[in-house]
Design a protein around this motif. Structure first.
Motif, PDB file in Angstrom:
ATOM      1  N   LYS A   1      -9.804  19.120   1.008  1.00  0.00           N
ATOM      2  CA  LYS A   1     -10.398  20.379   1.447  1.00  0.00           C
ATOM      3  C   LYS A   1      -9.558  21.062   2.517  1.00  0.00           C
ATOM      4  CE  LYS A   1     -15.376  19.529   0.752  1.00  0.00           C
ATOM      5  NZ  LYS A   1     -16.666  19.332   1.459  1.00  0.00           N
TER       6      LYS A   1
ATOM      7  N   TYR B   1      -5.839  25.533  -5.377  1.00  0.00           N
ATOM      8  CA  TYR B   1      -6.949  25.187  -4.485  1.00  0.00           C
ATOM      9  C   TYR B   1      -8.210  25.949  -4.892  1.00  0.00           C
ATOM     10  CZ  TYR B   1      -9.595  24.287  -0.206  1.00  0.00           C
ATOM     11  OH  TYR B   1     -10.558  23.902   0.685  1.00  0.00           O
ATOM     12  N   VAL B   2      -8.069  27.249  -5.103  1.00  0.00           N
ATOM     13  CA  VAL B   2      -9.217  28.060  -5.501  1.00  0.00           C
ATOM     14  C   VAL B   2      -9.734  27.611  -6.866  1.00  0.00           C
ATOM     15  CG1 VAL B   2      -9.947  30.388  -6.143  1.00  0.00           C
ATOM     16  CG2 VAL B   2      -8.528  30.043  -4.113  1.00  0.00           C
TER      17      VAL B   2
ATOM     18  N   ALA C   1      -6.743  24.001   2.574  1.00  0.00           N
ATOM     19  CA  ALA C   1      -7.019  25.427   2.784  1.00  0.00           C
ATOM     20  C   ALA C   1      -6.295  25.962   4.017  1.00  0.00           C
ATOM     21  CB  ALA C   1      -8.527  25.643   2.927  1.00  0.00           C
TER      22      ALA C   1
ATOM     23  N   TYR D   1     -13.102  29.529   3.357  1.00  0.00           N
ATOM     24  CA  TYR D   1     -11.697  29.758   3.003  1.00  0.00           C
ATOM     25  C   TYR D   1     -11.338  31.233   3.163  1.00  0.00           C
ATOM     26  CZ  TYR D   1      -7.732  30.149  -0.302  1.00  0.00           C
ATOM     27  OH  TYR D   1      -6.537  30.417  -0.910  1.00  0.00           O
ATOM     28  N   ALA D   2     -12.244  32.126   2.743  1.00  0.00           N
ATOM     29  CA  ALA D   2     -11.978  33.564   2.826  1.00  0.00           C
ATOM     30  C   ALA D   2     -11.875  34.046   4.260  1.00  0.00           C
ATOM     31  CB  ALA D   2     -13.087  34.333   2.097  1.00  0.00           C
TER      32      ALA D   2
ATOM     33  N   TRP E   1     -18.488  26.844  -4.305  1.00  0.00           N
ATOM     34  CA  TRP E   1     -18.394  28.286  -4.092  1.00  0.00           C
ATOM     35  C   TRP E   1     -18.594  28.644  -2.620  1.00  0.00           C
ATOM     36  CZ3 TRP E   1     -22.396  30.976  -1.931  1.00  0.00           C
ATOM     37  CH2 TRP E   1     -23.643  30.362  -1.912  1.00  0.00           C
TER      38      TRP E   1
ATOM     39  N   ARG F   1     -11.620  24.216  -6.579  1.00  0.00           N
ATOM     40  CA  ARG F   1     -12.907  24.324  -5.885  1.00  0.00           C
ATOM     41  C   ARG F   1     -13.918  25.110  -6.713  1.00  0.00           C
ATOM     42  NH1 ARG F   1     -13.345  20.071  -2.672  1.00  0.00           N
ATOM     43  NH2 ARG F   1     -11.213  19.577  -2.045  1.00  0.00           N
ATOM     44  N   LEU F   2     -13.455  26.067  -7.510  1.00  0.00           N
ATOM     45  CA  LEU F   2     -14.360  26.740  -8.443  1.00  0.00           C
ATOM     46  C   LEU F   2     -14.879  25.755  -9.480  1.00  0.00           C
ATOM     47  CD1 LEU F   2     -12.563  30.157  -9.088  1.00  0.00           C
ATOM     48  CD2 LEU F   2     -14.735  29.802  -7.907  1.00  0.00           C
TER      49      LEU F   2
ATOM     50  N   LEU G   1     -13.789  35.937  -2.700  1.00  0.00           N
ATOM     51  CA  LEU G   1     -12.456  36.002  -3.285  1.00  0.00           C
ATOM     52  C   LEU G   1     -11.782  37.334  -2.977  1.00  0.00           C
ATOM     53  CD1 LEU G   1     -13.067  34.285  -6.734  1.00  0.00           C
ATOM     54  CD2 LEU G   1     -11.974  33.335  -4.704  1.00  0.00           C
TER      55      LEU G   1
ATOM     56  N   LEU H   1     -15.553  28.312  -0.422  1.00  0.00           N
ATOM     57  CA  LEU H   1     -14.623  29.428  -0.550  1.00  0.00           C
ATOM     58  C   LEU H   1     -14.983  30.581   0.386  1.00  0.00           C
ATOM     59  CD1 LEU H   1     -14.011  29.447  -4.408  1.00  0.00           C
ATOM     60  CD2 LEU H   1     -12.513  28.582  -2.606  1.00  0.00           C
ATOM     61  N   THR H   2     -16.219  30.626   0.871  1.00  0.00           N
ATOM     62  CA  THR H   2     -16.582  31.606   1.894  1.00  0.00           C
ATOM     63  C   THR H   2     -15.852  31.297   3.200  1.00  0.00           C
ATOM     64  OG1 THR H   2     -18.760  31.842   0.887  1.00  0.00           O
ATOM     65  CG2 THR H   2     -18.506  32.682   3.116  1.00  0.00           C
TER      66      THR H   2
END
Length: 622
Positions: free
Chosen positions: A363, A100-101, A366, A116-117, A110, A104-105, A66, A113-114
């Motif tokens: 998904k 979105y975040v 993103a 995504y980052a 989780w 997904r949380l 994040l 989100l890696t």
């Protein structure tokens, strides 16, 4: 956002499972019956948890992801738009604080989100490679390539993240760089590509019922298209923040899209209306200490100088492609939820091996976030120019930078207010749990050959200590032996079939009260009964009576299957090949980031040394 989770305990919410220790089982390497959806994630946690508590490791990775997506969005806005600090903070906040975040949380994704980052970083690095071409110094290109390789590997923690990252990289990197980029992407995806080839599970056709079950969902007052445009619309209505289930979802979406709309034209045509700008500032696009402060339009670059600054031209190309990618990432999942879209999806998953990876179409929203972050940042600068300048005694009372800063404060407040329940663990839903002591005792007892079967039937649990939401069974990550799972998913009142054929046979055998000998023939050496959670038990008492009790308490009971246990482990050759693919991925991840870090530190030190040489008394200047 992660406040409650940072206390002691473990993440256990829907699809998210962390445990004190995980193990390199066949399933962790992607060689089990089910499709390798958590590869190389599970192997990384298994190796890392030998050194650091697995729960702490997952929390650290989530927090880092994040943080990195915010930093990446700010850097992308700085380099592609030449905006000052205020708009950069707006871009960072849009990338972090959005539905979105939150969804997904709540769904427990989780590791997604890696990936995504990594998207804003990949967009930035790919644009730099496209702009520099063959004219850049070899060291500069090496550092950028290394950073791109590391980001692709980080995104490849899950297959979906890898797909997202590959799409962005291939779209922006330019024709000249496509072969190398494609090769790096394949290397970064080596663990799950290898696992799919070796196990064959991921290449099997998927249940067509999964297309409708995982289609994007329409939120109140918005419809499917509006929900996706607002960066929401996950298929699971229970994994959405409370504010997205009321009329406020419409209000929040309108506010978010209004912020984005203010900057769309500037992102598509940035630099065309600038009054003045030195070409030297544009030449420094790679410097992290640049502070654009143009009296007319902070950070912009005029068209007249674009021919002298290839990065400016390529930045414009990248911005436009990101905007069109955002449109596709919203429109296509919306079309996928229509009647003919569902039919097309069912056709794909039943005829194209591996197409089941695409069934959760939300998904891919993103891919819209980098453009949203850029548009919001550009809109902040545009709105700043709308603020009237007060002149007192012939002196401006508010500089363009100050007006942009004021607009940034307004934008930040609006973004935060569009999703108030994202604060404090998405309204307290994201909180750590503590496993009963029996789990550790069972984990220590499972030390002999044979896979583990679990009761009650099904993959999801509702423990007294895990809250009201269903959670994925922690047994596969808690025990040293493979835990058989059917892969069947209860979704929207129905069931989507999985790939675990042997697991299905074992579960049916237990529920029908079959013999212990048959369990042994199917490779089952242990049966774990998880207490206090709903689920079918059938006639399993008949089978359990034939087994040897090992441990029992109100939470877990462990039984040993007597007799000779048939071997169903992956072959040593397959484990070596899968292990080699994982090592290749890890090497790409570590070497990419290490090389990029060394290169970045070296580049920062060069200007300092040059400055000292030109100013011998620099150290005594103060």
């Amino acid at each position: 956002m992660l406040g409650p989770l940072l206390g002691s305990g473990y993440l256990l919410l829907r699809d998210a499972v962390s445990t004190p220790r995980s193990y390199l089982t066949d399933s962790a390497l992607g060689l089990g019956d089910a499709a390798p959806r958590a590869v190389p994630q599970d192997a990384l946690i298994a190796v890392g948890s030998t050194v650091v508590d697995g729960g702490l490791l997952v929390k650290a990775m989530l927090l880092t992801a994040l943080w990195l997506v915010g930093w990446g969005a700010a850097s992308l806005a700085r380099d592609l738009l030449r905006v000052s600090l205020g708009p950069q903070l707006v871009a960072a906040t849009v990338a972090i604080w959005n539905p979105y975040v939150a969804e997904r949380l709540l769904q427990g994704h989780w590791s997604l989100l890696t990936g995504y980052a990594a998207l804003p970083w990949i967009a930035l690095l790919a644009t730099r490679l496209r702009a520099r071409g063959a004219t850049a110094a070899r060291a500069d290109r090496l550092g950028t390539w290394a950073g791109l390789a590391g980001c692709l590997a980080a995104a490849g923690l899950t297959p979906t993240g890898s797909l997202l990252a590959g799409l962005v990289a291939l779209l922006l990197v330019g024709k000249r760089n496509l072969p190398v980029t494609a090769a790096l992407w394949i290397l970064s995806a080596a663990p799950w590509l290898t696992a799919t080839a070796l196990s064959g599970a991921g290449a099997e056709p998927s249940d067509p019922a999964g297309i409708a079950a995982f289609a994007a969902r329409a939120e109140p007052w918005l419809g499917t298209l509006g929900s996706l445009a607002g960066l929401g619309g996950i298929w699971n209505s229970t994994a959405a923040p409370g504010s997205r289930t009321t009329f406020f979802a419409l209000v929040a979406t309108v506010l978010l899209l209004a912020l984005v709309a203010t900057g769309v034209r500037a992102v598509l045509d940035a630099g065309t209306d600038s009054k003045s700008r030195s070409g030297a500032a544009a030449h420094n696009l790679d410097r992290t200490d640049v502070r654009p402060d143009d009296p007319a339009e902070p950070g912009s670059v005029p068209d007249g100088e674009s021919s002298q600054d290839p990065m400016h031209d390529e930045a414009r190309v990248a911005r436009r492609r990101l905007v069109w990618l955002a449109v596709a990432a919203i429109v296509l999942p919306a079309l996928g939820a229509t009647g003919w879209g569902l039919s097309a999806g069912e056709f794909l998953v039943t005829r194209v091996p591996g197409a089941g990876l695409l069934r959760d179409t939300q998904k891919f929203v993103a891919l819209a976030v980098p453009a949203y972050a850029l548009c919001a940042a550009a809109g902040c600068r545009v709105v700043g120019r709308w603020i009237p300048t007060v002149v007192v005694d012939g002196v401006s009372a508010a500089s363009p930078r100050a007006r942009t800063g004021g607009a940034a404060v307004l934008f930040l407040a609006i973004v935060l207010l569009t999703l108030p329940d994202l604060a404090w663990g998405v309204g307290g839903a994201l909180r750590p749990v503590h496993y009963p002591a029996g789990w550790q005792r069972v984990a220590g007892a499972v030390d002999a050959p044979g896979d583990v079967a679990v009761l009650p039937g099904g993959m999801f649990r509702k423990f007294r200590y895990s809250g009201s939401a269903p959670v994925l069974d922690p047994a596969p990550r808690m025990l040293k032996r493979d835990v058989l799972q059917t892969g069947e998913l209860p979704v929207r009142g129905g069931v989507v079939s999985g790939e675990g054929e042997r697991a299905r046979k074992v579960e049916n055998l237990l529920l029908q009260g079959g013999s212990a000998n048959r369990l042994a023939e199917l490779g089952v050496g242990w049966v774990l009964v998880e207490g206090g959670t709903p689920g079918p038990m059938g006639e399993s008492k008949t089978t359990l009576a034939q087994l040897n009790p090992v441990y029992a308490d109100p939470d877990v009971q462990l039984y040993r299957v007597p007799g000779d246990i048939a071997a169903h482990d992956a072959s040593a050759a397959h484990r070596r090949l899968s292990g080699a693919a994982h090592l290749l991925w890890a090497a790409l991840l570590a070497s990419g980031f290490l090389t990029a870090a060394i290169h970045s530190a070296t580049r920062r030190s060069v200007p300092r040394e040059a400055e000292r040489e030109s100013h011998p008394d620099h150290d005594n200047a103060d």
